[in-house]
Motif scaffolding. Sequence first.
Motif, PDB file in Angstrom:
ATOM      1  N   VAL A 196       3.616   9.854 -12.224  1.00 24.99           N
ATOM      2  CA  VAL A 196       4.271   8.610 -12.645  1.00 24.99           C
ATOM      3  C   VAL A 196       4.479   7.689 -11.447  1.00 24.99           C
ATOM      4  O   VAL A 196       4.204   6.482 -11.507  1.00 24.99           O
ATOM      5  CB  VAL A 196       5.602   8.910 -13.352  1.00 24.99           C
ATOM      6  N   LEU A 197       4.955   8.249 -10.318  1.00 27.98           N
ATOM      7  CA  LEU A 197       5.183   7.429  -9.130  1.00 27.98           C
ATOM      8  C   LEU A 197       3.870   6.869  -8.584  1.00 27.98           C
ATOM      9  O   LEU A 197       3.821   5.719  -8.125  1.00 27.98           O
ATOM     10  CB  LEU A 197       5.900   8.255  -8.053  1.00 27.98           C
ATOM     11  N   ALA A 198       2.799   7.671  -8.638  1.00 26.48           N
ATOM     12  CA  ALA A 198       1.498   7.186  -8.166  1.00 26.48           C
ATOM     13  C   ALA A 198       0.995   6.039  -9.032  1.00 26.48           C
ATOM     14  O   ALA A 198       0.469   5.038  -8.520  1.00 26.48           O
ATOM     15  CB  ALA A 198       0.487   8.334  -8.154  1.00 26.48           C
ATOM     16  N   LEU A 199       1.171   6.152 -10.345  1.00 35.32           N
ATOM     17  CA  LEU A 199       0.734   5.093 -11.246  1.00 35.32           C
ATOM     18  C   LEU A 199       1.574   3.830 -11.064  1.00 35.32           C
ATOM     19  O   LEU A 199       1.054   2.703 -11.104  1.00 35.32           O
ATOM     20  CB  LEU A 199       0.801   5.583 -12.692  1.00 35.32           C
ATOM     21  N   TRP A 200       2.884   3.999 -10.852  1.00 33.05           N
ATOM     22  CA  TRP A 200       3.748   2.849 -10.600  1.00 33.05           C
ATOM     23  C   TRP A 200       3.337   2.153  -9.307  1.00 33.05           C
ATOM     24  O   TRP A 200       3.249   0.914  -9.250  1.00 33.05           O
ATOM     25  CB  TRP A 200       5.202   3.307 -10.524  1.00 33.05           C
ATOM     26  N   ALA A 201       3.048   2.941  -8.271  1.00 33.10           N
ATOM     27  CA  ALA A 201       2.634   2.354  -6.999  1.00 33.10           C
ATOM     28  C   ALA A 201       1.298   1.632  -7.136  1.00 33.10           C
ATOM     29  O   ALA A 201       1.074   0.586  -6.506  1.00 33.10           O
ATOM     30  CB  ALA A 201       2.548   3.438  -5.926  1.00 33.10           C
ATOM     31  N   ALA A 202       0.406   2.164  -7.964  1.00 36.71           N
ATOM     32  CA  ALA A 202      -0.845   1.452  -8.246  1.00 36.71           C
ATOM     33  C   ALA A 202      -0.548   0.122  -8.923  1.00 36.71           C
ATOM     34  O   ALA A 202      -1.199  -0.900  -8.644  1.00 36.71           O
ATOM     35  CB  ALA A 202      -1.751   2.311  -9.124  1.00 36.71           C
ATOM     36  N   GLY A 203       0.454   0.103  -9.796  1.00 35.94           N
ATOM     37  CA  GLY A 203       0.860  -1.138 -10.447  1.00 35.94           C
ATOM     38  C   GLY A 203       1.402  -2.165  -9.474  1.00 35.94           C
ATOM     39  O   GLY A 203       1.233  -3.380  -9.674  1.00 35.94           O
TER      40      GLY A 203
END
Length: 391
Positions: free
Chosen positions: A12-19
């Motif tokens: 989840v944190l990796a996807l948020w950071a990609a966002g």
Amino acid sequence: MSSLIRSPLFLVLALWAAGLGAAAQFAKIVVIFPELQAHYGQTGAASGYLVSLISFVGMALGLVAGVIAIQIGLRRLLIIGLSLGALISAWQSTIPGFEMMMLSRFFEGLSHLAIVVSAPTLISQFATQRHQGAALTLWGTFFGVAFAVVAIAAPPLVDAHGLGSLAFLHAFYMAGFALLVSLVLPTYDRTAAPAWPSLGEIARRHLTVYASPFIAAPALGWLFYTLTFVSLLAILPAMVDPSQRAMVTAAMPLASIASSLTLGTWLLRRLQAVQVILIGFALAICLALALIALGVSAWLAIALFASLGLVQGASFAAVPQLNPGLPERALANGGLAQMGNIGNGLGTPMALAILTLGSGLGLPLFLIISYAAAIATHLALGRMRKASPGV
């Protein structure tokens, strides 16, 4: 270590950071916009398209990105979006001619759409049921967080290393996350995708999606949120005491993020996402009425953004609550992207036109009408869902 990077929290944190990288596709232009205007010289109003061209792409193709996600898979679409974004930013770091920079912004709009459709859909897939609302509330902060980071980092970076340095750093960031998500996101054996739809079928898909009270609900409410959010960021600071202007400019988006992550997360554990959205809009109407009674003040402006923070996170959380299937979630997030870009594109010109009328009631009434329309839309769609067995 392997179990850590495959944990739902890490994903989840990796996807948020990609966002954050997707939001920075706007921020990297907005924050240094005066410098870009000075560099390109006499481009006049056309320079504004350096900012807004991404929104125009989203207006036209937001739902198409959801269709593509169904065809090629969410993981693949995200990696393509990040990789394309890295290549474009690397090209922009050379500060090409104005026409080529404009062309690059069109393709960057495609990259942006790929990320903002796939990443929240994947978050809803990887987050545990208990923490899904909090995870999507976190996702809803990506725009404000990215703008705050870029606004702080860009001036010293550009002063020290030149106008292209911000785009170069962004390219490095996007490439790094393209590699990271390709390594950590699990792959699934996919059944054969349906045949690619024709243009006529895509047009009919738009009608089907926006006729669905399940798929369309988050996007249609989001339209009224985005219609006012960016315009208020641009307009309200100029309406408060000059001594408080800088504080208000920084505090408004931060208040939105803070309320979304605190009160919004707490409410989502106890209420359905649509109910939280309705609470946020209702509070915003009350504060707009206070603007009529008391006039614009710094703390009223900040409180208004805090109320809109409830809408922010809950709108993304509503997608998986209303749509259990990943294809429907991808289409719903495509609708969010499309309606959000329409709202961002239309909201500021509408608000400025209202202000030119000279009445102090104009802006608060615009807010009240927008938020009342959002509430009415959600209530009507809720009645349709009760009368319908499914999407």
